[in-house]
Design a protein around this motif. Structure first.
Motif, PDB file in Angstrom:
ATOM      1  N   LEU A  49      14.873 -16.920   2.461  1.00 62.22           N
ATOM      2  CA  LEU A  49      14.309 -17.516   3.670  1.00 62.22           C
ATOM      3  C   LEU A  49      12.834 -17.889   3.504  1.00 62.22           C
ATOM      4  O   LEU A  49      12.239 -18.472   4.408  1.00 62.22           O
ATOM      5  CB  LEU A  49      14.459 -16.555   4.843  1.00 62.22           C
ATOM      6  CG  LEU A  49      15.894 -16.306   5.321  1.00 62.22           C
ATOM      7  CD1 LEU A  49      15.918 -15.211   6.390  1.00 62.22           C
ATOM      8  CD2 LEU A  49      16.508 -17.587   5.867  1.00 62.22           C
ATOM      9  N   GLY A  50      12.242 -17.524   2.363  1.00 60.02           N
ATOM     10  CA  GLY A  50      10.855 -17.893   2.106  1.00 60.02           C
ATOM     11  C   GLY A  50       9.861 -16.764   2.178  1.00 60.02           C
ATOM     12  O   GLY A  50       8.642 -16.996   2.118  1.00 60.02           O
ATOM     13  N   GLY A  51      10.332 -15.522   2.327  1.00 62.36           N
ATOM     14  CA  GLY A  51       9.430 -14.378   2.332  1.00 62.36           C
ATOM     15  C   GLY A  51       8.730 -14.212   0.992  1.00 62.36           C
ATOM     16  O   GLY A  51       9.240 -14.659  -0.043  1.00 62.36           O
ATOM     17  N   THR A  52       7.578 -13.576   1.009  1.00 61.54           N
ATOM     18  CA  THR A  52       6.748 -13.447  -0.189  1.00 61.54           C
ATOM     19  C   THR A  52       7.202 -12.281  -1.061  1.00 61.54           C
ATOM     20  O   THR A  52       7.074 -11.114  -0.683  1.00 61.54           O
ATOM     21  CB  THR A  52       5.271 -13.246   0.178  1.00 61.54           C
ATOM     22  OG1 THR A  52       4.862 -14.273   1.068  1.00 61.54           O
ATOM     23  CG2 THR A  52       4.396 -13.285  -1.070  1.00 61.54           C
ATOM     24  N   VAL A  53       7.730 -12.600  -2.232  1.00 66.82           N
ATOM     25  CA  VAL A  53       8.124 -11.600  -3.219  1.00 66.82           C
ATOM     26  C   VAL A  53       7.249 -11.792  -4.450  1.00 66.82           C
ATOM     27  O   VAL A  53       7.098 -12.915  -4.935  1.00 66.82           O
ATOM     28  CB  VAL A  53       9.615 -11.743  -3.609  1.00 66.82           C
ATOM     29  CG1 VAL A  53       9.994 -10.727  -4.683  1.00 66.82           C
ATOM     30  CG2 VAL A  53      10.505 -11.584  -2.390  1.00 66.82           C
ATOM     31  N   GLY A  54       6.661 -10.705  -4.941  1.00 71.52           N
ATOM     32  CA  GLY A  54       5.786 -10.837  -6.098  1.00 71.52           C
ATOM     33  C   GLY A  54       5.413  -9.481  -6.651  1.00 71.52           C
ATOM     34  O   GLY A  54       6.100  -8.478  -6.416  1.00 71.52           O
ATOM     35  N   VAL A  55       4.292  -9.449  -7.351  1.00 66.17           N
ATOM     36  CA  VAL A  55       3.841  -8.208  -7.968  1.00 66.17           C
ATOM     37  C   VAL A  55       3.594  -7.133  -6.911  1.00 66.17           C
ATOM     38  O   VAL A  55       3.788  -5.944  -7.162  1.00 66.17           O
ATOM     39  CB  VAL A  55       2.569  -8.454  -8.810  1.00 66.17           C
ATOM     40  CG1 VAL A  55       1.394  -8.897  -7.933  1.00 66.17           C
ATOM     41  CG2 VAL A  55       2.182  -7.212  -9.604  1.00 66.17           C
ATOM     42  N   GLY A  56       3.192  -7.548  -5.715  1.00 65.68           N
ATOM     43  CA  GLY A  56       2.961  -6.589  -4.643  1.00 65.68           C
ATOM     44  C   GLY A  56       4.233  -5.883  -4.221  1.00 65.68           C
ATOM     45  O   GLY A  56       4.202  -4.697  -3.851  1.00 65.68           O
ATOM     46  N   THR A  57       5.347  -6.595  -4.280  1.00 65.87           N
ATOM     47  CA  THR A  57       6.636  -5.995  -3.942  1.00 65.87           C
ATOM     48  C   THR A  57       6.970  -4.879  -4.919  1.00 65.87           C
ATOM     49  O   THR A  57       7.427  -3.798  -4.535  1.00 65.87           O
ATOM     50  CB  THR A  57       7.748  -7.064  -3.976  1.00 65.87           C
ATOM     51  OG1 THR A  57       7.345  -8.179  -3.180  1.00 65.87           O
ATOM     52  CG2 THR A  57       9.060  -6.506  -3.455  1.00 65.87           C
ATOM     53  N   VAL A  58       6.727  -5.146  -6.203  1.00 69.32           N
ATOM     54  CA  VAL A  58       7.000  -4.154  -7.246  1.00 69.32           C
ATOM     55  C   VAL A  58       6.057  -2.967  -7.117  1.00 69.32           C
ATOM     56  O   VAL A  58       6.481  -1.807  -7.179  1.00 69.32           O
ATOM     57  CB  VAL A  58       6.873  -4.792  -8.645  1.00 69.32           C
ATOM     58  CG1 VAL A  58       7.078  -3.737  -9.740  1.00 69.32           C
ATOM     59  CG2 VAL A  58       7.872  -5.932  -8.809  1.00 69.32           C
ATOM     60  N   LEU A  59       4.769  -3.246  -6.922  1.00 68.63           N
ATOM     61  CA  LEU A  59       3.791  -2.165  -6.810  1.00 68.63           C
ATOM     62  C   LEU A  59       4.064  -1.296  -5.586  1.00 68.63           C
ATOM     63  O   LEU A  59       3.918  -0.069  -5.646  1.00 68.63           O
ATOM     64  CB  LEU A  59       2.377  -2.748  -6.745  1.00 68.63           C
ATOM     65  CG  LEU A  59       1.845  -3.336  -8.047  1.00 68.63           C
ATOM     66  CD1 LEU A  59       0.510  -4.048  -7.815  1.00 68.63           C
ATOM     67  CD2 LEU A  59       1.684  -2.255  -9.108  1.00 68.63           C
ATOM     68  N   PHE A  60       4.465  -1.911  -4.500  1.00 69.89           N
ATOM     69  CA  PHE A  60       4.802  -1.137  -3.302  1.00 69.89           C
ATOM     70  C   PHE A  60       5.956  -0.190  -3.602  1.00 69.89           C
ATOM     71  O   PHE A  60       5.907   0.999  -3.275  1.00 69.89           O
ATOM     72  CB  PHE A  60       5.175  -2.076  -2.157  1.00 69.89           C
ATOM     73  CG  PHE A  60       5.283  -1.395  -0.817  1.00 69.89           C
ATOM     74  CD1 PHE A  60       4.238  -1.466   0.092  1.00 69.89           C
ATOM     75  CD2 PHE A  60       6.420  -0.672  -0.465  1.00 69.89           C
ATOM     76  CE1 PHE A  60       4.328  -0.827   1.333  1.00 69.89           C
ATOM     77  CE2 PHE A  60       6.520  -0.037   0.759  1.00 69.89           C
ATOM     78  CZ  PHE A  60       5.472  -0.113   1.658  1.00 69.89           C
ATOM     79  N   ALA A  61       6.995  -0.716  -4.246  1.00 68.37           N
ATOM     80  CA  ALA A  61       8.171   0.100  -4.550  1.00 68.37           C
ATOM     81  C   ALA A  61       7.827   1.263  -5.477  1.00 68.37           C
ATOM     82  O   ALA A  61       8.341   2.373  -5.323  1.00 68.37           O
ATOM     83  CB  ALA A  61       9.252  -0.776  -5.185  1.00 68.37           C
ATOM     84  N   VAL A  62       6.936   1.012  -6.440  1.00 70.20           N
ATOM     85  CA  VAL A  62       6.591   2.035  -7.424  1.00 70.20           C
ATOM     86  C   VAL A  62       5.655   3.091  -6.847  1.00 70.20           C
ATOM     87  O   VAL A  62       5.798   4.287  -7.126  1.00 70.20           O
ATOM     88  CB  VAL A  62       5.939   1.376  -8.666  1.00 70.20           C
ATOM     89  CG1 VAL A  62       5.361   2.431  -9.604  1.00 70.20           C
ATOM     90  CG2 VAL A  62       6.961   0.515  -9.414  1.00 70.20           C
ATOM     91  N   LEU A  63       4.707   2.662  -6.022  1.00 76.59           N
ATOM     92  CA  LEU A  63       3.640   3.566  -5.576  1.00 76.59           C
ATOM     93  C   LEU A  63       3.926   4.316  -4.282  1.00 76.59           C
ATOM     94  O   LEU A  63       3.430   5.430  -4.094  1.00 76.59           O
ATOM     95  CB  LEU A  63       2.340   2.768  -5.402  1.00 76.59           C
ATOM     96  CG  LEU A  63       1.730   2.164  -6.674  1.00 76.59           C
ATOM     97  CD1 LEU A  63       0.527   1.314  -6.317  1.00 76.59           C
ATOM     98  CD2 LEU A  63       1.342   3.265  -7.655  1.00 76.59           C
ATOM     99  N   ILE A  64       4.716   3.727  -3.390  1.00 73.80           N
ATOM    100  CA  ILE A  64       4.817   4.313  -2.052  1.00 73.80           C
ATOM    101  C   ILE A  64       5.443   5.706  -2.069  1.00 73.80           C
ATOM    102  O   ILE A  64       4.982   6.605  -1.359  1.00 73.80           O
ATOM    103  CB  ILE A  64       5.594   3.366  -1.098  1.00 73.80           C
ATOM    104  CG1 ILE A  64       5.408   3.820   0.344  1.00 73.80           C
ATOM    105  CG2 ILE A  64       7.055   3.273  -1.478  1.00 73.80           C
ATOM    106  CD1 ILE A  64       3.992   3.767   0.843  1.00 73.80           C
ATOM    107  N   GLY A  65       6.475   5.919  -2.879  1.00 72.46           N
ATOM    108  CA  GLY A  65       7.115   7.229  -2.930  1.00 72.46           C
ATOM    109  C   GLY A  65       6.165   8.340  -3.359  1.00 72.46           C
ATOM    110  O   GLY A  65       6.001   9.340  -2.644  1.00 72.46           O
ATOM    111  N   PRO A  66       5.516   8.201  -4.524  1.00 73.14           N
ATOM    112  CA  PRO A  66       4.572   9.239  -4.960  1.00 73.14           C
ATOM    113  C   PRO A  66       3.415   9.457  -3.988  1.00 73.14           C
ATOM    114  O   PRO A  66       2.984  10.590  -3.782  1.00 73.14           O
ATOM    115  CB  PRO A  66       4.063   8.697  -6.307  1.00 73.14           C
ATOM    116  CG  PRO A  66       5.174   7.829  -6.803  1.00 73.14           C
ATOM    117  CD  PRO A  66       5.745   7.189  -5.568  1.00 73.14           C
TER     118      PRO A  66
END
Length: 208
Positions: A161-178
């Motif tokens: 639909l045009g949402g922003t997917v990028g390095v921030g998506t990956v960093l969010f997934a990696v960092l938010i849990g810890p």
């Protein structure tokens, strides 16, 4: 009780502001915000308002899963999207790589602290987390499988639909849990009993 209510409200407002920072960074956002952003593009409804609408629609999915919302669940739907929309109206889009990454990491850190505040208040899960735990209870699937299925699905649809997917998506997934894992034991209102009794921090979640 007063501390718990205040912690709940502050946490939800900060969560929305943190999400707004990741949006304005323009480097990619978490799956649910990708979805909200994508729908927002096609409807003209603000991302924050769309986040609240999606939260309400997700809550309806609790009915067949026999999940019961808590005060925190309803407050989540009302406050996260509202504070996000307000923050987006006053925080300008970031320009320049340094400013973009500063906003991204600041947003992720703020979401982690906000999650610790909100979850640590113990007023019930957010609508999206409740959907996953409900799937786990009703279908018997592992939590990680439920989360992966739901979040990858909304991420894919949001991207289409045009949402922003990028390095921030990956960093969010990696960092938010810890980061939530670090924040929650410090902000848990039951710290004196729950954390000490288990000798371990509760499993990290997000406020969604």
């Amino acid at each position: 009780m007063t501390r718990r209510v205040l912690q709940l409200l502050v946490g939800l407002v900060l969560y929305g502001i943190g999400c707004a920072l990741t949006v304005e960074a323009g480097l990619g956002v978490d799956p649910w915000t990708v979805f909200a952003e994508g729908v927002s593009i096609h409807t003209g409804i603000g991302i924050g308002w769309m986040t609240s609408i999606i939260g309400f629609l997700v809550l309806l999915l609790w009915i067949p899963l026999r999940q019961k919302p808590g005060i925190g669940t309803i407050a989540n739907i009302v406050l996260v999207g509202t504070s996000m929309q307000f923050a987006l109206s006053v925080i300008p889009p970031m320009s320049g790589v340094a400013a973009q990454f500063a906003a991204l990491f600041g947003g992720i850190l703020l979401v982690a602290v906000a999650s610790g505040l909100y979850i640590g208040a113990h007023f019930g899960p957010g609508p999206r987390d409740g959907l996953m735990t409900g799937m786990h209870s009703r279908l018997g699937w592992p939590i990680f499988a439920c989360r992966a299925l739901v979040e990858l699905s909304v991420l894919f649809v949001g991207w289409l639909l045009g949402g922003t997917v990028g390095v921030g998506t990956v960093l969010f997934a990696v960092l938010i849990g810890p980061l939530v894992h670090l924040a929650l034991p410090l902000l848990d209102t039951r710290r004196g009993t729950t954390v000490r009794a288990t000798s371990a921090a509760p499993e990290p979640q997000t406020a969604e």
